[in-house]
Write an enzyme that holds these catalytic residues in place. Structure first.
Site, PDB file in Angstrom:
ATOM      1  N   ASP A   1     -35.457   3.908 -67.255  1.00 49.88           N
ATOM      2  CA  ASP A   1     -34.436   3.302 -68.112  1.00 49.88           C
ATOM      3  C   ASP A   1     -35.085   2.812 -69.401  1.00 49.88           C
ATOM      4  O   ASP A   1     -35.882   1.877 -69.386  1.00 49.88           O
ATOM      5  CB  ASP A   1     -33.770   2.139 -67.360  1.00 49.88           C
TER       6      ASP A   1
ATOM      7  N   ASN B   1     -33.318   1.772 -72.298  1.00 55.11           N
ATOM      8  CA  ASN B   1     -32.573   0.783 -73.090  1.00 55.11           C
ATOM      9  C   ASN B   1     -32.267  -0.511 -72.342  1.00 55.11           C
ATOM     10  O   ASN B   1     -31.612  -1.410 -72.884  1.00 55.11           O
ATOM     11  CB  ASN B   1     -31.276   1.385 -73.641  1.00 55.11           C
TER      12      ASN B   1
ATOM     13  N   ASP C   1     -30.366  -1.232 -69.645  1.00 53.94           N
ATOM     14  CA  ASP C   1     -29.046  -1.525 -69.080  1.00 53.94           C
ATOM     15  C   ASP C   1     -29.001  -1.349 -67.562  1.00 53.94           C
ATOM     16  O   ASP C   1     -27.939  -1.457 -66.952  1.00 53.94           O
ATOM     17  CB  ASP C   1     -27.969  -0.686 -69.749  1.00 53.94           C
TER      18      ASP C   1
ATOM     19  N   ASP D   1     -31.945   6.905 -68.130  1.00 52.81           N
ATOM     20  CA  ASP D   1     -31.343   7.631 -69.244  1.00 52.81           C
ATOM     21  C   ASP D   1     -32.278   8.726 -69.737  1.00 52.81           C
ATOM     22  O   ASP D   1     -33.427   8.859 -69.280  1.00 52.81           O
ATOM     23  CB  ASP D   1     -30.979   6.672 -70.383  1.00 52.81           C
TER      24      ASP D   1
ATOM     25  N   ASP E   1     -24.056  23.956 -58.356  1.00 55.47           N
ATOM     26  CA  ASP E   1     -23.572  23.106 -57.278  1.00 55.47           C
ATOM     27  C   ASP E   1     -22.528  23.853 -56.446  1.00 55.47           C
ATOM     28  O   ASP E   1     -21.662  24.555 -56.984  1.00 55.47           O
ATOM     29  CB  ASP E   1     -22.954  21.842 -57.894  1.00 55.47           C
TER      30      ASP E   1
ATOM     31  N   GLU F   1     -26.835  26.547 -54.860  1.00 57.48           N
ATOM     32  CA  GLU F   1     -26.677  25.698 -53.692  1.00 57.48           C
ATOM     33  C   GLU F   1     -25.504  26.297 -52.922  1.00 57.48           C
ATOM     34  O   GLU F   1     -24.342  26.084 -53.267  1.00 57.48           O
ATOM     35  CB  GLU F   1     -26.365  24.249 -54.072  1.00 57.48           C
TER      36      GLU F   1
END
Length: 563
Positions: free
Chosen positions: A29, A31, A33, A37, A215, A275
């Site tokens: 992370d 930033n 929060d 990201d 997927d 998958e």
């Protein structure tokens, strides 16, 4: 750029690659929060390069309400603003490519989010409209359509149908959702759906994406008659003929032939891996065919005990499957959907326990004294990893397994995010081992201390356990016997040892020991038991546990050069 020029010179780089799966919200992370990201990933590219992986597989990073961990996509050609921007994506892709690492992204074609602009348009449009034809809408049963069109269950429990409120405020039609109700299924008979996904494939390929993980690739095409079959009738239908109404229909490969044509527009061609949860090797091979996606996951080891006979059978079967298609095998021990293998291997054999949930509850209470526990699980996991990395084909690693991470058990219900967990209160069979999937998605520990162990300055979106500090990257980087050190050594050696995609089972095999030789005299020996075993003569290259006097302890794997 020289690195990028070398990067795109091989059309078959994927055949024996090591691919590192990143679950973006739990990797790093930047930033503060509490959510991982894209800039966080960019900041850790040097770590990935030092680890020695060939490619990164990025789980969904698209705008999403996170009804299913990002697999409910609002916009297929954008980035979730909580994770960054398209410019951040471009910077990340460039950083990976400059480091000699290719990029694979998840694509989710069976369903969109219920917040997708098409679905919002469908809800605002009348029954029978072109907007509704992009999805699968049906009138309900009963006097006033108050009953679902069929008694089918969704994967996450409950009905596979959700009733909508029409634009005039009345109760209306029902739509099909194989997964969560926030994930309406697309109608792949609709040419507009097919064309839009081709646009999406080109959009990301033009931005430098090297491949796609598809997927639930087997679910797209459906054949739904006016009188829908019951759940019992579906269960009785043949799943190996390509004619089942809901899954693995032969027509799905017409779609993937169109995708393959798009992939081949690029130099080198973009890659894809399916998958596809199908019941037979023959059916799975269709997804790995050159004219289709080109590669398909085999998940056989995810449901196998740490057992030499099982491993030998699975390897033999899957190498035969890949040979029949001209593809390469895929090997995987952990991912974002299953309990981490360091934990699975510390539980009793599959036939001797009620489930993973029971086993993890034992561990949380203190491992029992019958040879089951966390240390045994990690030793087996390290041995299994060296076994896998020596096999012909590509190996998929899941973030954190290089740290030997165990499943994070004991997460309170109020912090869990997986719909499979929350919807299993009344239907425990839908709960993914009784625990949901949050335990393998807890943010990674980068440092030995701090509020989120270096994940980010603002904490983590899932609570991390205290023991994370002892297994963090910072702690393991200074420990020459750490699991991180083992992975780095193994991936570095693997590059120099790889040859033709072949193996021969070795005569060292027998009892609890299994060995195989790759071309060039690379011998892998795995002791699946606990009694020590003598190693054959050869130069010891690497081992998952300390070796003394030519004796391989158990459980452990050793790599040797024998000629």
């Amino acid at each position: 750029m020289a690195a990028e020029s070398a990067l795109v010179s091989e059309a078959t780089w994927w055949r024996q690659s090591t691919v590192y799966q990143i679950y973006p919200r739990s990797f790093a992370d930047a930033n503060g929060d509490g959510i991982g990201d894209l800039p966080g990933i960019t900041s850790r590219v040097s770590y990935l390069k030092e680890l020695g992986v060939d490619a990164v597989w990025l789980s969904p990073f698209y705008p999403s309400a996170l009804a299913d961990g990002g697999y409910d996509v609002d916009d297929y050609r954008n980035v979730d603003p909580r994770l960054g921007t398209l410019e951040d994506f471009d910077e990340m892709a460039s950083a990976l490519h400059d480091a000699g690492i290719r990029l694979i992204v998840d694509i989710v074609p069976n369903h969109s989010s219920d917040r997708h602009e098409w679905f919002r348009e469908a809800l605002a449009s009348p029954p029978g409209s072109p907007a509704r034809e992009r999805y699968i809408f049906r009138d309900g049963k009963g006097k006033n359509g108050e009953l679902p069109p069929s008694d089918w269950d969704s994967v996450f429990g409950g009905s596979a149908w959700e009733r909508v409120t029409e634009a005039d405020g009345t109760s209306g039609q029902w739509y099909l959702h194989t997964f969560a109700k926030e994930q309406p299924d697309f109608n792949w008979d609709n040419p507009e759906v097919r064309q839009d996904f081709l646009t999406t494939l080109r959009f990301w390929s033009d931005r430098g994406v090297d491949g796609f993980r598809v997927d639930v690739a087997n679910l797209l095409v459906k054949d739904l008659p006016g009188d829908l079959p019951s759940r019992a009738e579906l269960d009785a239908m043949d799943r190996d003929s390509g004619t089942h109404p809901l899954m693995d229909r032969d027509e799905v490969h017409e779609i993937y032939a169109e995708w393959r044509a798009v992939f081949n527009e690029y130099d080198p061609p973009r890659t894809a891996v399916a998958e596809a949860w199908v019941d037979s090797p023959v059916r799975r091979a269709k997804y790995a065919a050159p004219g289709s996606l080109g590669q398909a996951f085999n998940f056989d080891l995810l449901t196998a005990d740490f057992d030499p006979a099982a491993f030998r059978r699975i390897v033999t079967d899957n190498l035969a499957q890949s040979a029949s298609t001209g593809s390469s095998s895929t090997w995987v021990l952990s991912n974002h959907d299953v309990t981490r293998h360091a934990t699975r291997y510390g539980l009793p054999p599959l036939g001797e326990r009620k489930g993973v949930k029971q086993g993890i509850e034992w561990m949380l209470a203190g491992a029992p004294a019958d040879g089951v526990g966390l240390e045994l699980g990690l030793a087996r996991a390290r041995a299994a990893t060296l076994f896998l990395l020596a096999l012909p084909g590509s190996t998929y690693l899941y973030q954190g397994e290089e740290l030997g991470l165990h499943e994070v058990g004991g997460l309170p219900a109020e912090v869990r995010q997986d719909p499979a967990y929350h919807r299993s209160v009344d239907q425990p069979e839908w709960s993914y081992d009784g625990l949901g999937r949050d335990g393998c998605r807890v943010p990674l520990p980068w440092t030995s201390s701090g509020p989120s162990f270096g994940f980010g300055p603002g904490g983590a979106h899932l609570p991390q356990p205290e023991w994370f500090g002892a297994v963090s990257v910072q702690t393991q980087e200074v420990d020459p016997g750490s699991t991180l050190d083992l992975y780095r050594d193994a991936l570095r050696l693997r590059r120099s040892l790889l040859g033709a995609e072949a193996l021969e089972w070795s005569d060292v095999s027998g009892g609890e020991v299994l060995g195989f030789v790759r071309p060039g005299g690379w011998l892998t020996v795995t002791n699946f038991g606990t009694a020590p075993a003598a190693l054959p003569a050869g130069e010891l290259l690497l081992a998952s546990a300390p070796i003394a006097d030519g004796i391989l302890p158990g459980p452990a794997t050793a790599w040797l050069r024998i000629q």
